[in-house]
Design a protein around this motif. Structure first.
Motif, PDB file in Angstrom:
ATOM      1  N   LEU A 154       0.844  -1.182   0.000  1.00 19.45           N
ATOM      2  CA  LEU A 154       0.000   0.000   0.000  1.00 19.45           C
ATOM      3  C   LEU A 154       0.888   1.244   0.000  1.00 19.45           C
ATOM      4  CD1 LEU A 154      -1.686  -2.284   1.703  1.00 19.45           C
ATOM      5  CD2 LEU A 154      -3.175  -0.363   2.212  1.00 19.45           C
ATOM      6  N   VAL A 155       0.548   2.203  -0.829  1.00 20.90           N
ATOM      7  CA  VAL A 155       1.213   3.508  -0.852  1.00 20.90           C
ATOM      8  C   VAL A 155       0.123   4.556  -0.639  1.00 20.90           C
ATOM      9  CG1 VAL A 155       2.653   5.112  -2.138  1.00 20.90           C
ATOM     10  CG2 VAL A 155       2.957   2.637  -2.458  1.00 20.90           C
ATOM     11  N   ASP A 156       0.301   5.386   0.384  1.00 26.11           N
ATOM     12  CA  ASP A 156      -0.726   6.377   0.749  1.00 26.11           C
ATOM     13  C   ASP A 156      -2.074   5.713   1.015  1.00 26.11           C
ATOM     14  OD1 ASP A 156       0.803   8.760   0.695  1.00 26.11           O
ATOM     15  OD2 ASP A 156       0.710   8.783  -1.503  1.00 26.11           O
ATOM     16  N   GLY A 157      -2.036   4.495   1.559  1.00 25.14           N
ATOM     17  CA  GLY A 157      -3.278   3.811   1.889  1.00 25.14           C
ATOM     18  C   GLY A 157      -4.021   3.229   0.706  1.00 25.14           C
ATOM     19  N   VAL A 158      -3.356   3.162  -0.439  1.00 25.77           N
ATOM     20  CA  VAL A 158      -3.963   2.637  -1.660  1.00 25.77           C
ATOM     21  C   VAL A 158      -3.218   1.372  -2.076  1.00 25.77           C
ATOM     22  CG1 VAL A 158      -4.420   3.116  -4.105  1.00 25.77           C
ATOM     23  CG2 VAL A 158      -4.657   4.943  -2.398  1.00 25.77           C
ATOM     24  N   VAL A 159      -3.941   0.319  -2.404  1.00 24.17           N
ATOM     25  CA  VAL A 159      -3.309  -0.929  -2.842  1.00 24.17           C
ATOM     26  C   VAL A 159      -2.653  -0.714  -4.199  1.00 24.17           C
ATOM     27  CG1 VAL A 159      -3.699  -3.323  -3.534  1.00 24.17           C
ATOM     28  CG2 VAL A 159      -4.927  -2.387  -1.563  1.00 24.17           C
ATOM     29  N   ALA A 175      -2.709  -5.444   7.154  1.00 22.31           N
ATOM     30  CA  ALA A 175      -2.184  -4.143   6.722  1.00 22.31           C
ATOM     31  C   ALA A 175      -2.761  -2.999   7.544  1.00 22.31           C
ATOM     32  CB  ALA A 175      -2.487  -3.931   5.240  1.00 22.31           C
ATOM     33  N   ARG A 176      -3.911  -3.210   8.159  1.00 23.97           N
ATOM     34  CA  ARG A 176      -4.570  -2.127   8.884  1.00 23.97           C
ATOM     35  C   ARG A 176      -3.751  -1.657  10.086  1.00 23.97           C
ATOM     36  NH1 ARG A 176      -9.684  -2.072   6.461  1.00 23.97           N
ATOM     37  NH2 ARG A 176     -10.023  -4.034   5.355  1.00 23.97           N
ATOM     38  N   ILE A 177      -3.058  -2.573  10.766  1.00 26.30           N
ATOM     39  CA  ILE A 177      -2.264  -2.146  11.920  1.00 26.30           C
ATOM     40  C   ILE A 177      -1.080  -1.298  11.458  1.00 26.30           C
ATOM     41  CG2 ILE A 177      -0.716  -4.158  12.067  1.00 26.30           C
ATOM     42  CD1 ILE A 177      -2.344  -2.492  15.106  1.00 26.30           C
ATOM     43  N   GLY A 178      -0.483  -1.656  10.319  1.00 26.16           N
ATOM     44  CA  GLY A 178       0.610  -0.864   9.782  1.00 26.16           C
ATOM     45  C   GLY A 178       0.154   0.518   9.358  1.00 26.16           C
ATOM     46  N   GLU A 179      -0.960   0.569   8.634  1.00 21.93           N
ATOM     47  CA  GLU A 179      -1.487   1.859   8.186  1.00 21.93           C
ATOM     48  C   GLU A 179      -1.954   2.711   9.361  1.00 21.93           C
ATOM     49  OE1 GLU A 179      -2.234   3.755   5.016  1.00 21.93           O
ATOM     50  OE2 GLU A 179      -0.323   2.714   5.015  1.00 21.93           O
ATOM     51  N   LEU A 180      -2.565   2.073  10.360  1.00 21.97           N
ATOM     52  CA  LEU A 180      -3.011   2.808  11.545  1.00 21.97           C
ATOM     53  C   LEU A 180      -1.838   3.490  12.235  1.00 21.97           C
ATOM     54  CD1 LEU A 180      -5.252   3.475  13.645  1.00 21.97           C
ATOM     55  CD2 LEU A 180      -4.618   1.328  14.796  1.00 21.97           C
ATOM     56  N   TYR A 181      -0.729   2.768  12.366  1.00 17.22           N
ATOM     57  CA  TYR A 181       0.440   3.338  13.025  1.00 17.22           C
ATOM     58  C   TYR A 181       1.151   4.339  12.117  1.00 17.22           C
ATOM     59  CZ  TYR A 181       0.342   0.830  17.444  1.00 17.22           C
ATOM     60  OH  TYR A 181      -0.003   0.403  18.705  1.00 17.22           O
ATOM     61  N   ARG A 182       1.131   4.105  10.819  1.00 18.31           N
ATOM     62  CA  ARG A 182       1.716   5.077   9.894  1.00 18.31           C
ATOM     63  C   ARG A 182       0.983   6.407  10.005  1.00 18.31           C
ATOM     64  NH1 ARG A 182       1.245   7.327   4.848  1.00 18.31           N
ATOM     65  NH2 ARG A 182      -0.759   6.330   4.400  1.00 18.31           N
TER      66      ARG A 182
END
Length: 385
Positions: free
Chosen positions: A81-86, A266-273
């Motif tokens: 994911l880049v900027d939350g986009v697959v 991926a949600r935990i990674g994006e949440l922390y990002r």
């Protein structure tokens, strides 16, 4: 709850070189598990233009084939994911978009988030409190009087050997406890032995996370699965059911028994990002996220944490690994090459789910390939998108 007691973890032949991709894709069917339902309002990742993976990456100064690496490590899923986009999604072997894969120690980072939420909600007074104020332990044992913070940072001083190539190591004894051999997981935590002063050595210890799971359950009055379902699965919009593996007493394997799809990991990674914020709502306190992925003491610096007698060259936070460098990277890592890797500078989150059959057959990087995986993921994050 599913209840399958016909198979033990030992029956899987872990760390023997036996292929595992037929197991890791269906652990909730092989062992007792507690289900977490998908979110009532699932959040489906937006999809952008597909990017090509770099054909090669550099490790030990030598260019290596990305395609060969994915095959050699029995990769089941790779999601970028880049900027939350697959931007890239591929599956191999028994992996698939709807397949819940065994987390191994990636679960530790989820448990850490639950501790942070429980602190914010007032269930836990603060992480300087002794964990023994919440979790019953034997007097004088490893966790008696030790702060929650030291446990979060794998620095309790407990005696431990996380050597996957040694069948007599503590981590194998912990695995036996998952089957009720020698007592329950809570019994195992209660009698662990102290070896060194707290906050002096970072010794990677799956028992620490099991203690944190007990903390969450005792402090909130909920099971780990129930609390995670409400506090993470629902607000993050998880699209598939998740599962926690259970011991015979119904206690979650907090140290490594989570099962989710790649898209939900991926949600935990994006949440922390995103600093703990999701769609405008603060799910995990921003300060907790920052402290979780920051090296805050000399014994936690890259190269200092000890894993089964060797060093990965990474630093440690609150159940997150922190690579050396100035990009602000952090990663959740599980044995057999499970990764949720985040490079904030590249605005990138990557999930790699694997069943590297050679993992743990020695303590060498040549079989375990964790540092090499990090090099591969960095190459993807820094590849020209």
């Amino acid at each position: 709850m599913t209840d399958q007691q016909g198979l033990t973890m030992a029956d899987l032949g872990l760390f023997t070189g036996a292929p595992q991709h037929d197991h890791f894709c269906r652990m909730q069917d092989l062992l007792s598990a507690r289900e977490m339902a998908p979110a009532a309002q699932p959040y489906v990742w937006p999809e952008g233009e597909a990017i090509d993976l770099p054909e090669t990456y550099v490790f030990d100064g030598v260019p290596r084939s990305s395609k060969e690496f994915l095959a050699d490590t029995d990769t089941a899923a790779l999601l970028v994911l880049v900027d939350g986009v697959v931007r890239h999604e591929s599956y191999f072997l028994t992996g698939g978009p709807d397949v819940q894969w065994l987390s191994m120690s990636v679960a530790k980072s989820f448990v850490s988030a639950l501790v942070g939420i429980a602190v914010a909600e007032g269930h836990i007074a603060g992480i300087d409190e002794p964990i023994s104020s919440y979790v019953p332990v034997q007097p004088g044992s490893a966790y008696d009087g030790v702060s929650i913070k030291d446990v979060l940072q794998m620095s309790s001083g407990a005696r431990w050997n996380e050597d996957y190539s040694d069948m007599s190591s503590d981590v194998f004894q912990l695995s036996a406890a998952t089957m009720g051999i020698g007592g329950t997981l809570d019994d195992f935590v209660a009698r662990m032995v102290r070896e060194s002063e707290p906050a002096t050595v970072c010794r990677y210890n799956s028992g620490e996370t099991q203690a944190l799971g007990a903390l969450v359950a005792r402090a909130t009055g909920r099971s780990v699965a129930e609390y995670m379902r409400e506090k993470l699965c629902e607000p993050l919009g998880m699209t598939s059911a998740g599962y926690w593996l259970l011991d015979p007493a119904g206690t979650e394997f907090a140290f490594g028994g989570l099962n989710l799809t790649a898209r939900d990991y991926a949600r935990i990674g994006e949440l922390y990002r995103r600093g703990g914020k999701w769609l405008g709502r603060q799910i995990v306190p921003a300060e907790w996220v920052r402290d979780s992925v920051t090296v805050t003491a000399p014994h936690l610096k890259p190269g200092r944490p000890v894993v089964g007698g060797h060093h990965l060259g990474l630093g440690y936070g609150y159940q997150w690994w922190i690579p050396d460098g100035d990009c602000g990277e952090f990663t959740a890592i599980g044995v057999y090459n499970q990764f949720v890797y985040v490079d904030p500078a590249a605005r990138t989150t990557i999930v790699k789910l694997s069943a590297n059959r050679r993992y743990g057959t020695s303590s060498e990087e040549s079989t375990n390939r964790e540092v090499e995986t990090l090099a591969f993921l960095r190459a993807i994050a820094r590849h020209d998108h």
